[in-house]
Design a protein around this motif. Structure first.
Motif, PDB file in Angstrom:
ATOM      1  N   SER A  28       0.832  -1.206   0.000  1.00  0.00           N
ATOM      2  CA  SER A  28       0.000   0.000   0.000  1.00  0.00           C
ATOM      3  C   SER A  28       0.867   1.256   0.000  1.00  0.00           C
ATOM      4  N   SER A  29       0.259   2.360  -0.386  1.00  0.00           N
ATOM      5  CA  SER A  29       0.945   3.652  -0.402  1.00  0.00           C
ATOM      6  C   SER A  29       0.793   4.326   0.951  1.00  0.00           C
ATOM      7  N   PHE A  30       1.868   4.978   1.412  1.00  0.00           N
ATOM      8  CA  PHE A  30       1.821   5.616   2.715  1.00  0.00           C
ATOM      9  C   PHE A  30       2.812   6.766   2.813  1.00  0.00           C
ATOM     10  N   VAL A  31       2.639   7.547   3.890  1.00  0.00           N
ATOM     11  CA  VAL A  31       3.623   8.545   4.298  1.00  0.00           C
ATOM     12  C   VAL A  31       3.914   8.305   5.766  1.00  0.00           C
ATOM     13  N   VAL A  32       5.064   8.772   6.205  1.00  0.00           N
ATOM     14  CA  VAL A  32       5.409   8.737   7.623  1.00  0.00           C
ATOM     15  C   VAL A  32       5.546  10.175   8.083  1.00  0.00           C
ATOM     16  N   TRP A  33       4.894  10.485   9.175  1.00  0.00           N
ATOM     17  CA  TRP A  33       5.006  11.814   9.776  1.00  0.00           C
ATOM     18  C   TRP A  33       5.089  11.658  11.282  1.00  0.00           C
ATOM     19  N   ASP A  34       6.058  12.307  11.878  1.00  0.00           N
ATOM     20  CA  ASP A  34       6.217  12.354  13.331  1.00  0.00           C
ATOM     21  C   ASP A  34       6.277  10.950  13.942  1.00  0.00           C
ATOM     22  N   GLY A  35       6.894  10.000  13.226  1.00  0.00           N
ATOM     23  CA  GLY A  35       7.078   8.651  13.739  1.00  0.00           C
ATOM     24  C   GLY A  35       5.907   7.703  13.538  1.00  0.00           C
ATOM     25  N   TYR A  36       4.855   8.166  12.848  1.00  0.00           N
ATOM     26  CA  TYR A  36       3.671   7.337  12.596  1.00  0.00           C
ATOM     27  C   TYR A  36       3.463   7.146  11.101  1.00  0.00           C
ATOM     28  N   ILE A  37       2.923   5.998  10.744  1.00  0.00           N
ATOM     29  CA  ILE A  37       2.624   5.698   9.352  1.00  0.00           C
ATOM     30  C   ILE A  37       1.164   6.044   9.064  1.00  0.00           C
ATOM     31  N   TYR A  38       0.950   6.714   7.956  1.00  0.00           N
ATOM     32  CA  TYR A  38      -0.389   7.129   7.518  1.00  0.00           C
ATOM     33  C   TYR A  38      -0.641   6.508   6.149  1.00  0.00           C
ATOM     34  N   GLN A  39      -1.639   5.643   6.070  1.00  0.00           N
ATOM     35  CA  GLN A  39      -1.971   4.983   4.814  1.00  0.00           C
ATOM     36  C   GLN A  39      -2.796   5.929   3.940  1.00  0.00           C
ATOM     37  N   ILE A  40      -2.405   6.045   2.679  1.00  0.00           N
ATOM     38  CA  ILE A  40      -3.084   6.934   1.737  1.00  0.00           C
ATOM     39  C   ILE A  40      -4.458   6.353   1.396  1.00  0.00           C
ATOM     40  N   SER A  41      -5.489   7.181   1.527  1.00  0.00           N
ATOM     41  CA  SER A  41      -6.853   6.743   1.207  1.00  0.00           C
ATOM     42  C   SER A  41      -7.246   7.257  -0.173  1.00  0.00           C
ATOM     43  N   ASP A  42      -8.418   6.868  -0.625  1.00  0.00           N
ATOM     44  CA  ASP A  42      -8.965   7.368  -1.892  1.00  0.00           C
ATOM     45  C   ASP A  42      -9.717   8.685  -1.697  1.00  0.00           C
ATOM     46  N   GLU A  43      -9.865   9.102  -0.441  1.00  0.00           N
ATOM     47  CA  GLU A  43     -10.668  10.283  -0.104  1.00  0.00           C
ATOM     48  C   GLU A  43      -9.842  11.564  -0.206  1.00  0.00           C
ATOM     49  N   TYR A  44     -10.475  12.593  -0.748  1.00  0.00           N
ATOM     50  CA  TYR A  44      -9.870  13.925  -0.781  1.00  0.00           C
ATOM     51  C   TYR A  44     -10.580  14.810   0.232  1.00  0.00           C
ATOM     52  N   VAL A  45      -9.851  15.797   0.766  1.00  0.00           N
ATOM     53  CA  VAL A  45     -10.438  16.728   1.733  1.00  0.00           C
ATOM     54  C   VAL A  45     -10.308  18.151   1.203  1.00  0.00           C
ATOM     55  N   ASP A  46     -11.279  18.993   1.584  1.00  0.00           N
ATOM     56  CA  ASP A  46     -11.293  20.386   1.135  1.00  0.00           C
ATOM     57  C   ASP A  46     -10.822  21.355   2.210  1.00  0.00           C
ATOM     58  N   LYS A  47     -11.101  21.009   3.457  1.00  0.00           N
ATOM     59  CA  LYS A  47     -10.829  21.945   4.550  1.00  0.00           C
ATOM     60  C   LYS A  47      -9.566  21.537   5.293  1.00  0.00           C
ATOM     61  N   ILE A  48      -8.471  22.198   4.928  1.00  0.00           N
ATOM     62  CA  ILE A  48      -7.202  21.922   5.590  1.00  0.00           C
ATOM     63  C   ILE A  48      -6.844  23.079   6.504  1.00  0.00           C
ATOM     64  N   ASN A  49      -5.999  22.777   7.471  1.00  0.00           N
ATOM     65  CA  ASN A  49      -5.485  23.807   8.373  1.00  0.00           C
ATOM     66  C   ASN A  49      -4.073  24.162   7.944  1.00  0.00           C
ATOM     67  N   GLU A  50      -3.153  24.040   8.857  1.00  0.00           N
ATOM     68  CA  GLU A  50      -1.792  24.494   8.605  1.00  0.00           C
ATOM     69  C   GLU A  50      -0.879  23.385   8.088  1.00  0.00           C
ATOM     70  N   GLU A  51       0.209  23.818   7.472  1.00  0.00           N
ATOM     71  CA  GLU A  51       1.243  22.884   7.044  1.00  0.00           C
ATOM     72  C   GLU A  51       1.925  22.325   8.288  1.00  0.00           C
ATOM     73  N   ILE A  52       2.138  21.005   8.313  1.00  0.00           N
ATOM     74  CA  ILE A  52       2.739  20.370   9.498  1.00  0.00           C
ATOM     75  C   ILE A  52       4.052  19.662   9.189  1.00  0.00           C
ATOM     76  N   GLY A  53       4.401  19.554   7.927  1.00  0.00           N
ATOM     77  CA  GLY A  53       5.641  18.874   7.566  1.00  0.00           C
ATOM     78  C   GLY A  53       5.684  18.597   6.079  1.00  0.00           C
ATOM     79  N   GLU A  54       6.699  17.798   5.700  1.00  0.00           N
ATOM     80  CA  GLU A  54       6.848  17.434   4.298  1.00  0.00           C
ATOM     81  C   GLU A  54       7.640  16.142   4.187  1.00  0.00           C
TER      82      GLU A  54
END
Length: 111
Positions: A28-54
């Protein structure tokens, strides 16, 4: 003669299978941020807050890497918090076309 052809075919098949196994990649596709793995979903979001990393490192080869790593997004891809959702649950990944894809937290990276 048939035995030699069969043996040759088995050897070639074994070599091809072995070569394919050495180039393993993730399921599966994923990103790691702040020591945690986040699996990429098919869902898109419109309401974002601040940039937290890259993304600080990209690879399509299995392994354990440090930093904000991804097997999908290139180095420099931005991460954002999502309005109304804790980063303990999900974050947003900015894609090239100014869309933000939801990534769902799936545990500690490397465990």
């Amino acid at each position: 003669m048939k035995l030699k052809k069969l043996l040759f075919s088995i050897i070639i098949f074994s070599v091809v299978i072995s070569a394919g196994c050495s180039n393993s990649s993730w399921v599966s596709s994923f990103v790691v941020w702040d020591g945690y793995i986040y699996q990429i979903s098919d869902e898109y979001v419109d309401k974002i807050n601040e940039e937290i990393g890259e993304v600080t490192m990209y690879s399509d080869r299995e392994g354990t890497y440090s930093g904000n790593f991804s097997n999908e997004y290139k180095k420099g891809t931005k991460y954002y918090s999502i309005e109304g959702i804790s980063t303990d649950d999900a974050i947003a990944i900015k894609e090239n076309d100014d869309k933000y894809r939801k990534a769902i937290r799936n545990g500690k990276y490397g465990e």
